[in-house]
Design a protein around this motif. Structure first.
Motif, short mmCIF file in Angstrom:
data_model
loop_
_atom_site.label_atom_id
_atom_site.label_comp_id
_atom_site.label_asym_id
_atom_site.label_seq_id
_atom_site.Cartn_x
_atom_site.Cartn_y
_atom_site.Cartn_z
N LYS B 305 0.86 -1.19 0.00
CA LYS B 305 0.00 0.00 0.00
C LYS B 305 0.89 1.24 0.00
CE LYS B 305 -4.08 -2.01 2.11
NZ LYS B 305 -4.08 -2.94 0.96
N PHE B 306 0.32 2.33 -0.55
CA PHE B 306 1.04 3.60 -0.51
C PHE B 306 0.02 4.73 -0.45
CE2 PHE B 306 2.76 7.42 -2.51
CZ PHE B 306 3.94 7.58 -1.81
N ASN B 307 0.32 5.67 0.42
CA ASN B 307 -0.55 6.83 0.57
C ASN B 307 0.37 8.00 0.93
OD1 ASN B 307 -3.02 8.03 0.46
ND2 ASN B 307 -3.61 7.50 2.56
N SER B 308 -0.03 9.20 0.58
CA SER B 308 0.86 10.33 0.88
C SER B 308 0.05 11.61 0.94
CB SER B 308 1.92 10.45 -0.21
OG SER B 308 1.36 11.02 -1.38
N SER B 309 0.74 12.68 1.22
CA SER B 309 0.08 13.98 1.29
C SER B 309 -0.21 14.53 -0.11
CB SER B 309 0.96 14.97 2.07
OG SER B 309 2.27 15.00 1.49
N VAL B 319 -3.43 3.57 -9.95
CA VAL B 319 -3.54 3.18 -11.36
C VAL B 319 -2.39 2.24 -11.73
CG1 VAL B 319 -3.55 4.02 -13.75
CG2 VAL B 319 -4.90 5.19 -11.99
N SER B 320 -1.23 2.45 -11.12
CA SER B 320 -0.10 1.52 -11.34
C SER B 320 -0.48 0.12 -10.85
CB SER B 320 1.14 1.99 -10.58
OG SER B 320 1.62 3.21 -11.11
N ALA B 321 -1.07 0.07 -9.68
CA ALA B 321 -1.43 -1.23 -9.11
C ALA B 321 -2.44 -1.94 -10.01
CB ALA B 321 -1.99 -1.05 -7.69
N ALA B 624 2.75 -3.44 -18.51
CA ALA B 624 3.30 -3.70 -17.17
C ALA B 624 4.37 -2.69 -16.80
CB ALA B 624 3.87 -5.11 -17.11
N TRP B 625 5.26 -2.40 -17.74
CA TRP B 625 6.38 -1.53 -17.37
C TRP B 625 5.94 -0.10 -17.05
CZ3 TRP B 625 9.21 -2.51 -22.64
CH2 TRP B 625 8.66 -1.73 -23.66
N GLY B 626 4.67 0.21 -17.34
CA GLY B 626 4.15 1.54 -16.97
C GLY B 626 3.85 1.66 -15.49
N ALA B 627 3.94 0.52 -14.76
CA ALA B 627 3.51 0.52 -13.35
C ALA B 627 4.66 0.72 -12.38
CB ALA B 627 2.79 -0.80 -13.07
N SER B 628 5.81 1.19 -12.86
CA SER B 628 7.00 1.21 -12.00
C SER B 628 6.89 2.04 -10.72
CB SER B 628 8.23 1.64 -12.79
OG SER B 628 8.01 2.83 -13.49
N PRO B 629 6.00 3.05 -10.63
CA PRO B 629 5.91 3.76 -9.34
C PRO B 629 5.67 2.84 -8.14
CG PRO B 629 4.82 5.04 -11.03
CD PRO B 629 5.20 3.73 -11.67
N ILE B 630 4.99 1.71 -8.36
CA ILE B 630 4.79 0.76 -7.24
C ILE B 630 6.13 0.40 -6.60
CG2 ILE B 630 4.09 -1.59 -6.67
CD1 ILE B 630 2.29 -1.49 -9.19
N TYR B 631 7.07 0.07 -7.48
CA TYR B 631 8.39 -0.36 -7.02
C TYR B 631 9.16 0.81 -6.41
CZ TYR B 631 13.23 -2.11 -7.66
OH TYR B 631 14.53 -2.49 -7.49
N LEU B 632 9.16 1.92 -7.11
CA LEU B 632 9.95 3.07 -6.64
C LEU B 632 9.42 3.58 -5.30
CD1 LEU B 632 10.30 4.92 -10.07
CD2 LEU B 632 12.05 3.56 -8.93
N PHE B 633 8.12 3.72 -5.17
CA PHE B 633 7.55 4.21 -3.92
C PHE B 633 7.87 3.28 -2.75
CE2 PHE B 633 3.82 6.77 -6.04
CZ PHE B 633 4.75 7.65 -6.56
#
Lengths: 732, 732
Positions: B305-309, B319-321, B624-633
Motif C-alpha cells: 500500500k502507498f498513501n501520501s500527502s 492506477v499503477s497497481a 506492465a512496465w508503466g507501473a514502476s511507481p509501485i516499485y519506486l515508492f
C-alpha cells in the motif's frame, strides 16, 4: 515489448538475404512450374507423434503398457516457407492442422483465410502453425503454389524487428519439410490409419454359452459384431493359440464391451489386437448374429520371391513373409501381440529382411526416425547400449541397399548428436562400458557376462563410426568425415589389440577393470565374420573354434540365431544352415504355426510352447525376428547383395545349399533381379547397375555372355541391365 | 524383445535399492500420516503447456499471432511414484489426465482402475501416465496415500528386466513433482482458467445503427450479449481508446460473430480481449437486449500500500497497481492488448513490482519456468541476449526477496544449462558479442549501438554469474559454486578493465574488434549504481556526467525509465524523481488514462498519443512496465528492502522526497512492514527478521526504542518483529 507488426516493403529484401545465411544449405529453388500438393510437417515429427500413439496401444488385460524410455513430442509451433515466382496470379487454398498466421512477403494477412489470391511475380509465402494436440501440418493447393518437398520449415523463426521497424531474421534453423503420402486435403496426417479389409471366421465352435471363433491363421485387427442387440456385457478373450483364447483367466489380451441397448446393429471394436482365435462370451441379455474382423495392414508389395525344389522351405519362406508383413506396420515392431513397441535391435533385422521382401524405404526411415527421437539425448535408444549402435549400422545398410542420400543429408545432425552422446559414454580406455542407466542387452542367455568392456559392443561401435564417416561425407562435413574415419580405425585396431586372442585365434568376450577374461562367446566372433573384420584365416579359426564348437555358450534366441546363421552362410555353410532352418522353422510349422514365433525350443512339449516369462501364454507367436529366412534365402542362396550404394554394383553368388533348384526375385531401387539356379543351369535377369554373377562349376560353363575363369573352378559373368543371361554349368 | 512383465516378489527390493541411486538427491520420506491431495505433474510442464496456450491467444484482426521463439512441450509420458508405509489398508481413488498403468510394488494392476485397495505395510506406488494432447497429471486420494509434493516423477523410468526376469532400474532421473492449487479431483489442470466476474457497461452511446459501450476503464475479458435473437453477423470493434473502437477499419482487435438463429438467449464470446470501449454493429436481422462483459483476472491480494500527502501520487500508485494487476495473469505479460507474450525483460520488472504489491511467489515461478522452457537450448530466451541474463538476475532477486530455496534446488539444472549456453557464446576475449540469431535489445533508442562488445551485456552477465554462484551453493554443488564465483569476479574485473574510463570516470558503451568506442550511454552506468558495482566516488561521477547530463543519449521508453529513475533514487535524488513521476505519469492521467501506457510523450497531441509502430492504435494502453511507481515508492520512499534472503534482515530508509507525509505497507514472507513518515514522526511496525530503520534528523530524535547515532545526522533503530516503533525527529 515491441509489437511485431510487419512492414511490407522493408521486410521482403531482408528475408531474401537472411534465407541465404540460414544454418543449413538448402537449395531453395523457386517453384515456377505446376506441381501437386501434399501435407507437409517438421521432418521427423509425424513419426514421433505416430510412434508415441502406436507404442502406448500395447495392453495387457485392459491395462495400458507404455514403453520404459523417453517420449519426445512434435514441435507445437512451426513456420513453413517457400519462395515462388508466379507467371500469373494464383488462387491458393489453405488447409491446416492447427491455427495459423499467414504472411506474404512478410506482410501478415488478416484472419485465417481458407483461400488467398497471390499476384504474379516473386513472393515469399510463410505460414506459422500452432498445434499442441497433435501435429502442425499444412496442405496448400494452387495452380503454381503447392505444399511439397521443396518447402522449408523451422521450429523457431526468430523473425523480429529492430527499433526502426525493420524486420530481422538470422540464425533461423530452416530444414526441408517432412511428408509422406497424404496427397489429398481430406487425408490429414492426424487421421492416419493403416488399411483394413474384412475377414470372415474360418470355423466357429460353441464354448459353454458362447463360442470360439477361429480366423484360420494369425491375424491382427478389430473384431466386428454383427446384428448386436440388447444390453449387457460381451467379453472377448483373444488367443494367438486356441489354448489362450479358451483361458479367460490367463489370456494376455481381452476386452469387455458394454452395450446399453441403443447401439447400432453392427459394432466394430476400437482397439486392435493380435490373435487367431477369439472366445466370445456375452451376457444372456445380449444377442448377436456373427463375429468377423477387420484385418489391419500396411499396404506393401511382396517384391522379393523365393521358390525351390524343397516344398518345406517354400512354405517357410511364405510364412516368414507373412510374419514380416504382420510386424511391418506403422513402424517395424517386434511382435504384434507384445511388445508392439519399436526396438532398435529387432527393427535392425526388419530392415534387412525388408531389403529382400518389400524394399520399402519409407518404412525404414519412419522406424529410424521414431527410434531416434529428438534432442536432447539423455539415454541410449530403448535405453540399450547396443541398440544405439544398431541404429547407426542400420543407416549404413540403408545407404548401401537403397543409395538414398536424402535421409542422411536431412538427419545427419541427429546422427551426430547421438554419436557424440555415445562417444561421451566411453571409459578412460576409450571403450564403451555401461554407465548408470545403460542397459547392455546383447542377447538373452543364461550366464552371459555383460559388465565391463564387452568386445561385441566395441565392434558395433567401430561399425557405427564407419557409418558416421560415410554419412559425414554424404552430408558434406569433411572435418567430421575425417574425425569419424580416424575414430573408426582406432576402434577397430583397439578391438583387435585388446580382445583378439593371438594364441587361440578367437575374439574374447570381456575385460573387467583392465583384466582380460578368458570367456569366449559367439557374438563378436560371428559379427566379425559378416562385418568382414576378420581375414580368411581368422574366419576359419573362428568357424572351427567358436561357431561349430559346442563348448561355447549356445545361442537360444531366434534374435541372435539370425546372425549365427548369417555368419555360417558367410563362410559357406549353406547346406548346414538349410538343415537348421528345416529343423527350427519346420518344427514350428509342424506344430501348426501360421506365423513364426518369438522363440522355439524343440524339446518343449504341448503347452510349454506357448509359455514364456513365467506366463502360460507369454510367448509372442508372431515375432519379426522369426522371419529371418527371407533374408538368408535372398542374400545367401539366391546370393544377391549390393556391393556399392543402391545396387549401382551388386554381386550374385548363388548357392544351392544341396537343393536341386532355387529361384526367386530380389528387389533393388531399379527393379527386381531375377534368378533361377539348378545344378545345371543359371538364369539371371539384371537391373540397372553393374552385376557380377560368380559361381563355381566342375566343368567349363557355357552361355550367351562372356564367362571369365577366376581360377579354382570359379567363374564370373558381368550382368548388364534388363538382359536375361543363361549359363550351362555343372554344380560342385 | 523381451516382455516387461513384472515379477511381484523380485522387484520390490530392487526398486528400493535403485531409488537410492537415482541421479538427484530426493528426500523420499514415506507418507505415513494423513494428508490432502492435489493434482501433480512433471515440474515445469504445466507452465510450458499453459504458456504455449496463452501466448498464441494474441490476435490481430482475427489472425493469430504466435511468438517468434521456440515452443517446448510437456513430456507426454511420465511416471509418478511414492513410497508409503500404511498402518492399515487404504482405499485409494485415482483420477488421471491421460491413460495410465498402475504398479503396486512393481506389480502391474490390470485395467485402469478408478479405485484400488492397498493393504497395510510398506509399498511403492507407481503410475505411468500418457497424454500427448495436454498434460499428464494425476490426483490420488486415500486416507493415507495422497498425491502431493512428496511424490517424485520421471520422464524415463528405465524399468526393464534382465534375462532372469528380475526388474532393473538405474539412472532414472527422478524429480520432485510440480503442483499448484488444483486441490479437488474436479479441478483438473487442463481446465485451468483465470477467475471472472460480471461487469456492466458504464455508458452506452448510439453509433449509426449500433452502439458504443464504455466500461468506464481499461479492462480485459469476454463480451457477453444478452437476449440475442435472430440470424446474422454481429461485429465487435474493441478499443482501449474511444477512437480505436470507433474505427472498424483500423482497430487492432475485432470479432465477427455469426448467429444461426438457434443460439441461446445469452452469449458469451470465447476469446478474451483488452478494451475499455467496444463498438457493436449487428445485422438488422439480429436483435439483442444489452452488452456486458466478464472481467477476467488472477485473484491476488494487494498487500503493498502507498498513501501520501500528494493526491496525484496516490492516484498514480492506484492506477499503477491496477495496471500491474491487469498484466499479472497466467503469467506476467507485457501488455494486455499486445503482445500478450512473456518477455523476460518486461517480466523482470513485473517481478520487482510484485515484491511491493502482491508478493505472489507462484507468479514469479510460473513466469520464470515458462520463459526458460526445457532442453535443448538453441537460442536466448525470447531470442534476446539481455533477456537470458535478466532471467538469472530475476532468480537472484527472487531469492533475496522471498528466501525461497526450493525453486533453485529444483531447477538448478535448467539454470546451469542456460548459463552454459550463454558462456558458450562468448567471444575470444571472454565477452558476450552477438552471434547469428542473437538479438541484442537493450532498449529502443535511435542510434543506440548494439554491435560488438557492449558493456551493458557484460554487466548483466557478471550479475548473472553471481546469481549462479549463489544458486549453486543452494543446490549443494560446491564445484559449480566456486567456478561461477570466479567467473563472476573475472567478468566484473574485465568489465572495469576494458570499459571503465579512468580519465572521465564513466563506463563506456562499446568495443568493436578490439577498438574502444568513445560512446557513453546511460545503460551500464545506471545499472552499475543499483547493482552496487561502483564505489561512492564513481557513483557521484556517473550521476553528474551521465545521469544528469543532457548530452548523453536520452532514454525515451518507460522500460528503461524504470532503471533510470531507480538509479537516481539510489543516489538520493528522490525529490527530483518525484517531479518526473508527477510529470510523466500525471501527464497520462491528465489525458484520461485508466491504466499506464507502453509509452508516453508529453509533446504528442491528440490521436498521436494512441499511435505507435506506424499504426494509429498500435500503442498498448496497459503495459506492465508503466507501473514502476509501485516499485519506486515502496523501495525508495517507504524505503524498505531486504538485506538478507527472505527479509531475515531488512532495511527501512524512508525518504519523503519533499512530501509532508507518506505511509504504506510492504509485504514480506512474514507479513507486512507498516510505515508512516512525516516531517516530525516516524512510525514503523516490523515483521519477523531484523530490521534496521535508518533516517536523518536535524535534531536528536526521541522514541520508545534505542536510537543509535551513526554520525552526520544519521540515526538507526533496530526494528524487532511485530512491535510498533514511534520516533519523533526533525526531517532534514
Amino acid at each position: 515489448m515491441k509489437s511485431l507488426k510487419y512492414s511490407f516493403i522493408k521486410i521482403a529484401a531482408i528475408l531474401i538475404i537472411s534465407l541465404c545465411s540460414c544454418n543449413i544449405a538448402i537449395s531453395q529453388e523457386e517453384n515456377i512450374g505446376e506441381s501437386s500438393a501434399t501435407w507437409i510437417w517438421y521432418p521427423g515429427d509425424f513419426e514421433i507423434w505416430l510412434s508415441n500413439k502406436m507404442q502406448v496401444r500395447r495392453t495387457e488385460r485392459e491395462a495400458v503398457f507404455p514403453p520404459l524410455w523417453r517420449y519426445y513430442s512434435p514441435f507445437p509451433l512451426v513456420t513453413f516457407q517457400t519462395d515462388v515466382n508466379l507467371p500469373e496470379e494464383d488462387e491458393v487454398t489453405i488447409y491446416s492442422e492447427g491455427s495459423f498466421q499467414l504472411l506474404i512477403d512478410g506482410k501478415q494477412i488478416y484472419g485465417q483465410p481458407k483461400s488467398v489470391t497471390i499476384e504474379a511475380g516473386k513472393h515469399t509465402i510463410s505460414l506459422k502453425v500452432y498445434n499442441q494436440e497433435f501435429l502442425p501440418s499444412i496442405y496448400i493447393q494452387g495452380k503454381y503454389i503447392n505444399s511439397d518437398e521443396s518447402w522449408i520449415v523451422t521450429n523457431e523463426d526468430k523473425l523480429w524487428i529492430d527499433e526502426k521497424g525493420n524486420a530481422q531474421q538470422s540464425g533461423t534453423p530452416w530444414k526441408p519439410v517432412g511428408s509422406w503420402k497424404f496427397n489429398s486435403p481430406v487425408e490429414k496426417p492426424s487421421d492416419f490409419r493403416l488399411e483394413t479389409e474384412p475377414w470372415n471366421a474360418k470355423t466357429i465352435e460353441p464354448i459353454g454359452d458362447g463360442e470360439l471363433v477361429d480366423f484360420g491363421k494369425e491375424t491382427f485387427g478389430y473384431i466386428k459384431i454383427h446384428g448386436i442387440k440388447g444390453e449387457g456385457r460381451l467379453a472377448l478373450y483373444y488367443g494367438e493359440s486356441r489354448e489362450e483364447a479358451l483361458d479367460p483367466a490367463k489370456c494376455e489380451t481381452l476386452d469387455y464391451i458394454k452395450f446399453n441397448g441403443s447401439q447400432a446393429l453392427e459394432y466394430t471394436h476400437d482397439e486392435s489386437k493380435a490373435f487367431r482365435y477369439v472366445q466370445v462370451q456375452a451376457d444372456p441379455s445380449i444377442k448377436y448374429d456373427s463375429i468377423s474382423m477387420l484385418y489391419e495392414y500396411l499396404p506393401l508389395d511382396y517384391r522379393g520371391k523365393f521358390n525351390s525344389s524343397d516344398g518345406l522351405l517354400n512354405e517357410i519362406w511364405d510364412v516368414s513373409a507373412y510374419t514380416m508383413h504382420l510386424t511391418s506396420r506403422e513402424f517395424f515392431i517386434d511382435g504384434i501381440k507384445r511388445d508392439r513397441w519399436i526396438w532398435s535391435g529387432d527393427a535392425y533385422q526388419s530392415y534387412l529382411m525388408n531389403y529382400y521382401l518389400f524394399f520399402d524405404n519409407n518404412s525404414v526411415e519412419r522406424t529410424l526416425l521414431a527410434l531416434r527421437g529428438k534432442e536432447p539425448i539423455t539415454a541410449h535408444i530403448n535405453t540399450i547400449m547396443d541398440y544405439s549402435l544398431y541404429w547407426f549400422v542400420g543407416i549404413y545398410d540403408y545407404y548401401l541397399y537403397t543409395g538414398d542420400i536424402s535421409f542422411i543429408e536431412q538427419f545427419y545432425p541427429r546422427m551426430k548428436s547421438l554419436m557424440e552422446f555415445v562417444l561421451g559414454r566411453r571409459n578412460k580406455s576409450g571403450f564403451l562400458e555401461p554407465l548408470e542407466g545403460d542397459w547392455v542387452f546383447i542377447d538373452w542367455a543364461d550366464g552371459l557376462p555383460k559388465t565391463g568392456e564387452v568386445s561385441f559392443e566395441q565392434m558395433l561401435l567401430a561399425r557405427s563410426l564407419q557409418a558416421m564417416s560415410k554419412s559425414a561425407e554424404i552430408a558434406g562435413d569433411k572435418n567430421d568425415q575425417k574425425r569419424y574415419e580416424n575414430l573408426a580405425k582406432q576402434m577397430q585396431e583397439k578391438l583387435f589389440d585388446v580382445f583378439w586372442d593371438e594364441e587361440n585365434q578367437v575374439m574374447k568376450h570381456q575385460r573387467i577393470n583392465g583384466e582380460m577374461q578368458e570367456t569366449v562367446t559367439r557374438y563378436a566372433n560371428m559379427f566379425g565374420i559378416f562385418f568382414n573384420y576378420f581375414n580368411e584365416d581368422q574366419k576359419q579359426s573362428v568357424k572351427e573354434k567358436v561357431l561349430l564348437n559346442d563348448d561355447i555358450l549356445e545361442i537360444t534366441t531366434p534374435y541372435m540365431r539370425f546372425y549365427e546363421l548369417e555368419a555360417l552362410c558367410a563362410i559357406g555353410e549353406q547346406e548346414y544352415v538349410l538343415e537348421e532352418i528345416r529343423d527350427y522353422w519346420g518344427g514350428m510349422l509342424e506344430l501348426g504355426a501360421t506365423s513364426f514365433w518369438e522363440k522355439y525350443d524343440p524339446s518343449d512339449e504341448g503347452d510349454e510352447h506357448l509359455s514364456m516369462y513365467g506366463r502360460p501364454y507369454g510367448k509372442s507367436l508372431c515375432h519379426a525376428w522369426g522371419a529371418s529366412p527371407i533374408y538368408l534365402f535372398g542374400k545367401y542362396y539366391l546370393g544377391i547383395k549390393p556391393t556399392a550404394a543402391g545396387y549401382t554394383q551388386y554381386e550374385i553368388r548363388p548357392n544351392l545349399g544341396g537343393l536341386d533348384w532355387i529361384e526367386g526375385k530380389v528387389p533393388t531401387p531399379n527393379g527386381d533381379i531375377e534368378i533361377y539356379v539348378s545344378k545345371k543351369e543359371i538364369r539371371v535377369t539384371g537391373v540397372k547397375g553393374e552385376g557380377n554373377l560368380i559361381f563355381t562349376s566342375k566343368s567349363k560353363p557355357k552361355g550367351t555372355a562372356k564367362i571369365t575363369n577366376l581360377g579354382n573352378d570359379e567363374y564370373e559373368v558381368i550382368i548388364n541391365p534388363d538382359k536375361e543371361y543363361k549359363i550351362s554349368y555343372k554344380a560342385i
